[in-house]
Design an enzyme around this catalytic site. Structure first.
Site, mmCIF file in Angstrom:
data_model
loop_
_atom_site.group_PDB
_atom_site.id
_atom_site.type_symbol
_atom_site.label_atom_id
_atom_site.label_comp_id
_atom_site.label_asym_id
_atom_site.label_seq_id
_atom_site.Cartn_x
_atom_site.Cartn_y
_atom_site.Cartn_z
ATOM 1 N N GLU A 188 65.871 62.298 37.642
ATOM 2 C CA GLU A 188 66.996 63.013 38.253
ATOM 3 C C GLU A 188 67.511 64.164 37.382
ATOM 4 O O GLU A 188 68.368 63.953 36.518
ATOM 5 C CB GLU A 188 68.152 62.031 38.533
ATOM 6 N N LYS A 230 64.425 62.991 41.972
ATOM 7 C CA LYS A 230 65.764 62.988 42.591
ATOM 8 C C LYS A 230 66.492 64.267 42.176
ATOM 9 O O LYS A 230 67.242 64.286 41.195
ATOM 10 C CB LYS A 230 66.537 61.741 42.131
HETATM 11 P P1 13P Z 1 75.834 61.426 44.367
HETATM 12 O O1 13P Z 1 74.989 61.243 45.582
HETATM 13 O O2 13P Z 1 77.246 61.007 44.528
HETATM 14 O O3 13P Z 1 75.659 62.780 43.744
HETATM 15 O O4 13P Z 1 75.263 60.407 43.280
HETATM 16 C C1 13P Z 1 73.916 60.325 43.088
HETATM 17 C C2 13P Z 1 73.673 59.773 41.767
HETATM 18 O O5 13P Z 1 72.980 58.805 41.620
HETATM 19 C C3 13P Z 1 74.278 60.435 40.621
HETATM 20 O O6 13P Z 1 73.560 60.106 39.483
#
Ligand code: 13P
Length: 351
Positions: A188, A230
């Site tokens: 991510e 992600k």
């Molecule tokens: P949000 O969808 O609220 O951005 O959170 C995703 C997430 O896992 C943040 O690390």
């Protein structure tokens, strides 16, 4: 003999990673992130006057994992270290509840984005020390995938090259360790949507970040078929005076990903990042409508706020609100499953 055994083990591990990654994106489902760290969860509770206690966090997470029919639209949930060790009020471990619902348990394993030394306004995500042992423990507890979030802020003179590279390398080292431990890494890199920067600015930074992430993933020999990306969607910042249409965001996001993400990656599961619930679903929907026939990867969701938000507002720490909150959670999860199919419309959220 020994070499053959090692190769066999490697092949089994590879097949297991492919199986988990495929299961996470199968059937138009997506991920539910419920891995807010204690400080983040407490902040959201404080806004609604919910007590910031271990018991309140446990009760809220029990509400989420016991939501009836959650497994219809959610393939995996991302837990936090406190949560993966917790139980329902009747003593049933959350991990058991989740697995029984046909959902794959995952775990956030970074230890947070910290100020980056020598780089005012920038963050570096920590958590590599001791990670191998923590992953082993989480695997034994039943987790089959993990998450690590890197944060890239946009501002005057930032992001710096060193921030992008250091975060990309940490993501890649984390991903390699996960795969060694039999866990699918959810990678991510989040370009934040704070401030007033433009869509074009977000596009340029996101492209640069993703390019660096894949250079580092290859460098650390991460097996692309056994991971999930992600990323943020490519969006104008919350306070940007120009807010492009849903279709424009979908087009630019898709093309940015097409330029940077290898086709071997099975799935891209977006974070919601502070977009409204409806916009997050509408933009995902538009990507799936416009590009379905050309997608090399599945375009899915891994939302926290854009799924949980209405449920938390309804619950407000009151047990009597649990059922209504669960219905709202299920509804938002269903909306996002519909968005994966290109079947979402804002009208669904108005009913
Ligand atoms: P949000 O969808 O609220 O951005 O959170 C995703 C997430 O896992 C943040 O690390």
């Amino acid at each position: 003999m020994r070499k053959a055994f090692v190769l066999e083990q490697h092949e089994m591990n590879t097949q297991q990673l492919i199986g988990t990654a495929q299961a996470l994106i199968a059937d138009d489902k997506g991920l539910l992130a419920m891995d807010e760290s204690n400080p983040t969860c407490n902040k959201r509770f404080a806004k609604l006057g919910i007590p910031q206690t271990v018991e309140a966090r446990r009760a809220y997470r029990e509400l989420i994992v016991t939501t009836p029919r959650l497994g219809e639209c959610i393939s995996g949930v991302i837990l936090y270290d406190e949560t993966i060790r917790q139980q329902k009020k009747d003593g049933t471990p959350f991990i058991e509840v989740i697995t029984d619902a046909g959902i794959i348990p995952g775990i956030k394993v970074d230890t947070g984005a910290k100020d980056m030394a020598g780089h005012p306004g920038e963050k570096i995500t920590e958590g590599l020390d001791g990670l191998r042992d923590r992953l082993k423990e989480y695997f034994q507890m039943g987790a089959r995938f993990a998450k690590w979030r890197a944060v890239i802020a946009i501002g005057v003179g930032i992001p710096s090259r060193s921030c992008i590279e250091a975060n990309a390398q940490a993501l890649a080292r984390y991903a390699a360790l996960c795969q060694d431990a039999g866990l699918v890494p959810v990678v991510e890199p989040e370009v934040l949507m704070d401030g007033d920067r433009t869509l074009e600015c977000c596009r340029a930074v996101t492209e640069e970040v993703l390019r660096n992430v894949f250079i580092q993933l290859n460098c650390q020999r991460v097996f692309l078929e056994g991971m999930i990306l992600k990323p943020n969607m490519v969006v104008p910042a919350l306070n940007c005076p120009t807010q492009e249409s849903v279709d424009t965001v979908a087009d630019i996001t898709f093309h940015t990903l097409l330029r940077t993400v290898p086709a071997a990656v099975p799935g891209i599961a977006f974070l919601s990042g502070g977009q409204s619930d409806e916009l997050a679903s509408a933009r995902l929907n538009a990507m799936n409508v416009r590009f379905k026939s050309r997608l090399p990867w599945a375009l899915a969701f891994s939302f926290a706020r854009a799924i949980q938000h209405p449920a938390l507002e309804i619950w407000r720490g009151e047990e009597t609100n649990t059922s209504a909150a669960q219905q709202a959670l299920h509804h938002r999860a269903m909306c996002n499953r519909a968005a994966r199919r290109g079947d979402y419309s804002v009208a669904m959220d108005k009913t």
